[in-house]
Design an enzyme around this catalytic site. Structure first.
Site, PDB file in Angstrom:
ATOM      1  N   ASP A 132       0.826  -1.212   0.000  1.00 58.35           N
ATOM      2  CA  ASP A 132       0.000   0.000   0.000  1.00 58.35           C
ATOM      3  C   ASP A 132       0.865   1.268   0.000  1.00 58.35           C
ATOM      4  OD1 ASP A 132      -2.289   1.500   0.076  1.00 58.35           O
ATOM      5  OD2 ASP A 132      -2.597   1.296   2.226  1.00 58.35           O
ATOM      6  N   ASN A 187       1.544   3.409  -2.886  1.00 60.59           N
ATOM      7  CA  ASN A 187       2.225   3.854  -4.119  1.00 60.59           C
ATOM      8  C   ASN A 187       1.793   5.265  -4.503  1.00 60.59           C
ATOM      9  OD1 ASN A 187       3.258   1.290  -4.286  1.00 60.59           O
ATOM     10  ND2 ASN A 187       1.908   0.605  -5.934  1.00 60.59           N
ATOM     11  N   ARG A 206       0.438   7.697  -2.619  1.00 62.09           N
ATOM     12  CA  ARG A 206       0.916   8.743  -1.700  1.00 62.09           C
ATOM     13  C   ARG A 206       2.412   8.975  -1.858  1.00 62.09           C
ATOM     14  NH1 ARG A 206      -1.629   6.086   3.327  1.00 62.09           N
ATOM     15  NH2 ARG A 206      -1.972   4.444   1.779  1.00 62.09           N
ATOM     16  N   TRP A 207       3.151   7.920  -2.115  1.00 68.07           N
ATOM     17  CA  TRP A 207       4.602   8.044  -2.338  1.00 68.07           C
ATOM     18  C   TRP A 207       4.851   9.010  -3.497  1.00 68.07           C
ATOM     19  CZ3 TRP A 207       7.850   7.124  -6.469  1.00 68.07           C
ATOM     20  CH2 TRP A 207       9.218   6.996  -6.183  1.00 68.07           C
ATOM     21  N   HIS A 242       3.246   3.625  -8.825  1.00 71.57           N
ATOM     22  CA  HIS A 242       3.045   2.198  -9.127  1.00 71.57           C
ATOM     23  C   HIS A 242       4.295   1.602  -9.780  1.00 71.57           C
ATOM     24  CE1 HIS A 242      -1.006   2.422  -7.762  1.00 71.57           C
ATOM     25  NE2 HIS A 242      -1.429   3.197  -8.741  1.00 71.57           N
ATOM     26  N   THR A 244     -10.380  -6.882  -6.043  1.00 68.16           N
ATOM     27  CA  THR A 244     -11.672  -6.809  -6.747  1.00 68.16           C
ATOM     28  C   THR A 244     -12.231  -5.385  -6.662  1.00 68.16           C
ATOM     29  OG1 THR A 244     -12.611  -7.701  -4.688  1.00 68.16           O
ATOM     30  CG2 THR A 244     -12.403  -9.237  -6.513  1.00 68.16           C
ATOM     31  N   GLU A 245     -11.809  -4.639  -5.654  1.00 68.82           N
ATOM     32  CA  GLU A 245     -12.301  -3.258  -5.473  1.00 68.82           C
ATOM     33  C   GLU A 245     -11.500  -2.251  -6.322  1.00 68.82           C
ATOM     34  OE1 GLU A 245     -11.713  -5.371  -2.752  1.00 68.82           O
ATOM     35  OE2 GLU A 245     -13.866  -5.789  -2.728  1.00 68.82           O
ATOM     36  N   ARG A 280     -11.197   2.327  -9.461  1.00 66.52           N
ATOM     37  CA  ARG A 280     -10.285   3.446  -9.735  1.00 66.52           C
ATOM     38  C   ARG A 280     -10.514   3.965 -11.156  1.00 66.52           C
ATOM     39  NH1 ARG A 280      -4.772   2.673  -6.410  1.00 66.52           N
ATOM     40  NH2 ARG A 280      -5.802   1.943  -4.535  1.00 66.52           N
ATOM     41  N   LEU A 298      11.115 -20.248  -4.495  1.00 66.47           N
ATOM     42  CA  LEU A 298      10.031 -19.412  -3.982  1.00 66.47           C
ATOM     43  C   LEU A 298       8.795 -19.463  -4.891  1.00 66.47           C
ATOM     44  CD1 LEU A 298       9.126 -16.968  -2.087  1.00 66.47           C
ATOM     45  CD2 LEU A 298       9.985 -15.501  -3.930  1.00 66.47           C
ATOM     46  N   ARG A 344       1.841  -5.095   6.015  1.00 69.71           N
ATOM     47  CA  ARG A 344       1.126  -4.029   5.303  1.00 69.71           C
ATOM     48  C   ARG A 344       1.943  -2.747   5.399  1.00 69.71           C
ATOM     49  NH1 ARG A 344      -5.082  -2.619   4.280  1.00 69.71           N
ATOM     50  NH2 ARG A 344      -4.644  -0.759   3.071  1.00 69.71           N
ATOM     51  N   GLU A 383       0.496 -13.549  11.885  1.00 70.92           N
ATOM     52  CA  GLU A 383       1.073 -12.410  12.606  1.00 70.92           C
ATOM     53  C   GLU A 383       1.124 -11.212  11.665  1.00 70.92           C
ATOM     54  OE1 GLU A 383       1.866 -12.298  15.778  1.00 70.92           O
ATOM     55  OE2 GLU A 383       1.359 -14.421  16.047  1.00 70.92           O
TER      56      GLU A 383
HETATM   57  C1  FPP Z   1      -1.628   0.350  -3.412  1.00 70.29           C
HETATM   58  O1  FPP Z   1      -1.175   1.676  -3.550  1.00 70.29           O
HETATM   59  C2  FPP Z   1      -1.135  -0.468  -4.469  1.00 70.29           C
HETATM   60  C3  FPP Z   1      -1.899  -1.024  -5.455  1.00 70.29           C
HETATM   61  C4  FPP Z   1      -3.354  -0.836  -5.573  1.00 70.29           C
HETATM   62  C5  FPP Z   1      -1.323  -1.843  -6.495  1.00 70.29           C
HETATM   63  C6  FPP Z   1      -0.053  -2.559  -6.139  1.00 70.29           C
HETATM   64  C7  FPP Z   1       0.693  -2.688  -7.387  1.00 70.29           C
HETATM   65  C8  FPP Z   1       2.020  -2.674  -7.553  1.00 70.29           C
HETATM   66  C9  FPP Z   1       2.997  -2.672  -6.471  1.00 70.29           C
HETATM   67  C10 FPP Z   1       2.601  -2.667  -8.898  1.00 70.29           C
HETATM   68  C11 FPP Z   1       2.041  -3.659  -9.872  1.00 70.29           C
HETATM   69  C12 FPP Z   1       2.172  -5.065  -9.487  1.00 70.29           C
HETATM   70  C13 FPP Z   1       2.734  -6.034 -10.237  1.00 70.29           C
HETATM   71  C14 FPP Z   1       2.604  -7.448  -9.819  1.00 70.29           C
HETATM   72  C15 FPP Z   1       3.487  -5.752 -11.436  1.00 70.29           C
HETATM   73  P1  FPP Z   1      -2.264   2.809  -3.668  1.00 70.29           P
HETATM   74  O2  FPP Z   1      -2.374   3.207  -5.099  1.00 70.29           O
HETATM   75  O3  FPP Z   1      -3.555   2.357  -3.057  1.00 70.29           O
HETATM   76  O4  FPP Z   1      -1.609   3.936  -2.821  1.00 70.29           O
HETATM   77  P2  FPP Z   1      -2.368   5.060  -2.026  1.00 70.29           P
HETATM   78  O5  FPP Z   1      -3.147   4.374  -0.935  1.00 70.29           O
HETATM   79  O6  FPP Z   1      -1.250   5.894  -1.495  1.00 70.29           O
HETATM   80  O7  FPP Z   1      -3.240   5.778  -2.998  1.00 70.29           O
END
Ligand code: FPP
Length: 254
Positions: free
Chosen positions: A31, A33, A35-36, A48, A77-78, A82, A142, A199, A218
């Site tokens: 979680d 991406n 905000r980063w 992302h 699924t949610e 976006r 893995l 998380r 855990e």
């Molecule tokens: C949450 O950040 C992240 C996601 C909804 C997608 C996760 C995807 C990746 C790490 C990249 C793609 C994956 C693969 C397997 C190539 P957010 O967008 O919800 O962040 P936010 O809460 O800050 O808005």
């Protein structure tokens, strides 16, 4: 050999990790991406993209530590709610990731699998996934389990439907249904429950991830946004896990 940008030279002492108690199965809610990226004045798409790089590092690190299963929440699924553009970007990143990384993952003995309703993903992503499953199915390292179009409730609904079909068809008796039977109807059939759920971004939610499987998992929540989660952060999460006293509802044995 793992190559290139995966190499990290952080001063982490992996010696602080008890090699005899590495979690067999790690699940991650990646979680933060968006905000980063926003924090850096960048478009969410670059968050992302940076998230994919973080994933590469964590896969490599888990592989090196002897983790058996790594399940990552890549698309829920949610997440279809976006904007269409962001969904498209995430799907393209998945397709590109598989195209770009398959060879290296395969050479490092990684098995690629998925959980979720992958039949509803765009055709290109399905093609790359099918190729990745086929190419890596005999590997012994893995298991990288990609949660794609995954929802814990949808998974349970599917399991209930499957069980009902088998009861109706006379293949299963209601009295035979126990936890092991339910397990067999989940996407994760044959995979041990996660020992550790990580998380990122500080949110204290399960967000519909592995609801059945995480009953005794855990949890370690870290404040870093996912793109900043690196090998050192992983080792810290494992250390936190190793300090826990897992009781599974029983009494402490220490
Ligand atoms: C949450 O950040 C992240 C996601 C909804 C997608 C996760 C995807 C990746 C790490 C990249 C793609 C994956 C693969 C397997 C190539 P957010 O967008 O919800 O962040 P936010 O809460 O800050 O808005």
């Amino acid at each position: 050999m793992w190559s290139g940008p995966w190499k990290r030279n952080k001063e982490v002492s992996s010696a602080q990790i008890d090699r005899g108690r590495i979690p067999r199965h790690i699940a991650i809610i990646m979680d933060g991406n968006g905000r980063w990226a926003i924090r850096r004045g960048l478009p969410r798409s670059l968050g992302h993209k940076a998230g994919v790089e973080a994933l590469r590092g964590v896969v490599k690190a888990c592989s090196g530590l002897g983790v058996e299963y790594l399940t990552v929440y890549a698309f829920s699924t949610e997440n279809w709610r976006r904007p269409k553009e962001e969904v498209g970007i995430l799907m393209n990143l998945l397709t590109e990731y598989l195209r770009r990384e398959l060879r290296e993952l395969d050479e490092n003995d990684v098995v690629i699998r998925a959980v979720g309703q992958i039949e509803h993903l765009p055709a290109e992503a399905r093609t790359e996934l099918a190729r990745a499953f086929e190419q890596t199915k005999s590997n012994r390292g893995l298991v990288l389990n990609l949660a794609l179009n995954y929802g814990g409730r949808a998974e349970l609904v599917g399991a209930v439907q499957g069980i009902c079909r088998d009861v109706q068809g006379g293949r299963l008796k209601p009295a035979e249904i126990d936890e092991n039977v339910v397990d067999r109807y989940l996407y994760t059939a044959g995979i041990p429950d996660p020992d550790l759920l990580i998380r990122t971004s500080g949110e204290m939610r399960l967000s519909n991830f592995l609801l059945w499987q995480c009953a005794y998992t855990e949890m370690v929540v870290v404040r870093d946004y996912w793109p900043d989660f690196d090998e050192e952060a992983l080792l810290q999460a494992i250390r936190a896990y190793q300090r826990r006293n897992r009781r599974f509802g029983g009494l402490a044995n220490e």
